[in-house]
Design an enzyme around this catalytic site. Sequence first.
Site, PDB file in Angstrom:
ATOM      1  N   GLY A   2     -19.831-109.340 -84.738  1.00 33.10           N
ATOM      2  CA  GLY A   2     -20.918-108.504 -85.517  1.00 33.10           C
ATOM      3  C   GLY A   2     -20.229-107.324 -85.091  1.00 33.10           C
ATOM      4  N   GLY A   3     -19.228-107.510 -83.701  1.00 26.69           N
ATOM      5  CA  GLY A   3     -18.806-106.300 -83.573  1.00 26.69           C
ATOM      6  C   GLY A   3     -19.008-105.327 -82.466  1.00 26.69           C
TER       7      GLY A   3
ATOM      8  N   GLY B 230     -19.462 -86.714 -68.098  1.00 27.96           N
ATOM      9  CA  GLY B 230     -21.044 -86.830 -68.600  1.00 27.96           C
ATOM     10  C   GLY B 230     -21.602 -87.181 -69.919  1.00 27.96           C
ATOM     11  N   GLY B 231     -20.572 -87.695 -71.011  1.00 25.41           N
ATOM     12  CA  GLY B 231     -21.025 -88.531 -72.364  1.00 25.41           C
ATOM     13  C   GLY B 231     -22.122 -89.302 -72.257  1.00 25.41           C
TER      14      GLY B 231
ATOM     15  N   ASP C 287     -15.065 -96.958 -86.358  1.00 28.94           N
ATOM     16  CA  ASP C 287     -14.551 -95.986 -85.201  1.00 28.94           C
ATOM     17  C   ASP C 287     -13.187 -95.412 -86.059  1.00 28.94           C
ATOM     18  OD1 ASP C 287     -16.772 -96.285 -84.139  1.00 28.94           O
ATOM     19  OD2 ASP C 287     -16.442 -96.848 -81.939  1.00 28.94           O
TER      20      ASP C 287
ATOM     21  N   HIS D 205     -54.162 -88.610 -86.376  1.00 22.19           N
ATOM     22  CA  HIS D 205     -53.990 -87.957 -84.794  1.00 22.19           C
ATOM     23  C   HIS D 205     -55.059 -89.352 -83.762  1.00 22.19           C
ATOM     24  CE1 HIS D 205     -55.439 -85.338 -81.605  1.00 22.19           C
ATOM     25  NE2 HIS D 205     -57.029 -85.607 -81.458  1.00 22.19           N
TER      26      HIS D 205
END
Length: 466
Positions: A42-43, A184-185, A315, A447
Amino acid sequence: MQPEVEAYDLLVLGSGEAGKYIAWDAAASGRKTALIERRYIGGSCPNIACLPSKNFIYSASVAHLAGQADRFGLHPAQPGVDMEAVRGRKRAMVEGLIKVHEGRFAQTGAELIRGEGRFVAPKTIEVALNGGGIRVLTGAHVVISTGSRASIDPIPGLRESCPLTHVEALELGVVPARLVVLGGGYAGLELAQAFRRLGSEVTIIDRNHRLLPRADEDVAEAVTRAFLAEGIELVTDARVTRVEGRSGEDVRLHLEGGMGQLQVGGTHLLVATGRNPNTAGIGLEAAGVVLTQAGFVQVDERLRTTAEGVFAVGDCAGSPHFTHIAFDDHRVVRETLAGRNRVTTGRLVPSCLFVDPELAQIGLSETEARRTSTPYRLLKLPMAAVLRTRTTGHTDGFLKALVGRGDDRILGFTALGSCAGELMATVQLAMSAGLPYTALRDSIFAHPTYSEGLVYLFSGSPTAVE
């Protein structure tokens, strides 16, 4: 003795988001299909990245909320974090997802081959099977879906310090006493806040002058304030010159930059400075597949490589590093194989940073609008004006939208606050359909919901920005 070459209609190398869906669709439509996967069925997303990290982040948010229980009139009896239980919850989720994937392979008839694959000729892959032995497969069409991995920069002492990446960080059975996060990504920020909420002292080191350097200034400032308020230490405009020690014991980073020379130490080091494509060592030269200068597979707008009949997705093909984009890559290849028209150009690319307050963005940002000299009008609303936030107490953040100067098209939308990603989806749908912002302004949303905030936002008077 050379193994016999086995012929397939479609071969997929790697079972990431795009690759697995391409394999399942092809097999379900009657094509003889095989998918080769060396490790993660599934990666990375269901195993070590997106879903495990969000599972972990949610546990951290529950811990954070429990620490504020007195605000809600509650008095929990047993404070503290059991990291083995946090890890166990994550592992149980992953095991369940793997079973779902295995079931999908069985249902569609796509053959799952466990082993290490490499091209040995055009459209031909040799597989060193995990259980021993070799198979050689050829396909009328081949899809490369090998993904990417966390990068470790060539800084003296860094690799020797055995730093954590997101993979190892999500497997920790203890709370680090002091965690240093290099980068800091998105991954660095998400895990930094999560570990802080679980009890770690946390320092983020980044080479840029501020967090989220590509984001709008107001977004970066708000996220920075939120992190500082939680006691996270930030060191920006800093370059690591060398690393001493070992992560998990004692580690020290030597820095230089805008603050001069300084040292930052901790018990654990997490590296989150980017990702490299998994394109080396898989025989792409034998397949006639050319790489870009950055090491990604070179593809066109239909994700076709330089080799006839070979595609690359996700990727490794340089697509934006989001699972939802990889899923759309699968649709591009599926439609191309069917002789229909779908391309990667002109896609709306949504992004979501799962920190608190959550950040979601689609389309044009103010920074990009200024850079491209795109005229726009601005609408902005504090999250405190969304009445649902008054019931939860999550009033931090804001909503803002860019609309056309000469028409009412929505050019971009940013949400910083609770349920930001869910709010973005509604605006994205309007953008995809070419609806004017007035369609949302004039809608009736229940609402009190977060979506109702879109009516408030778009009911304002758009201000022209020079």
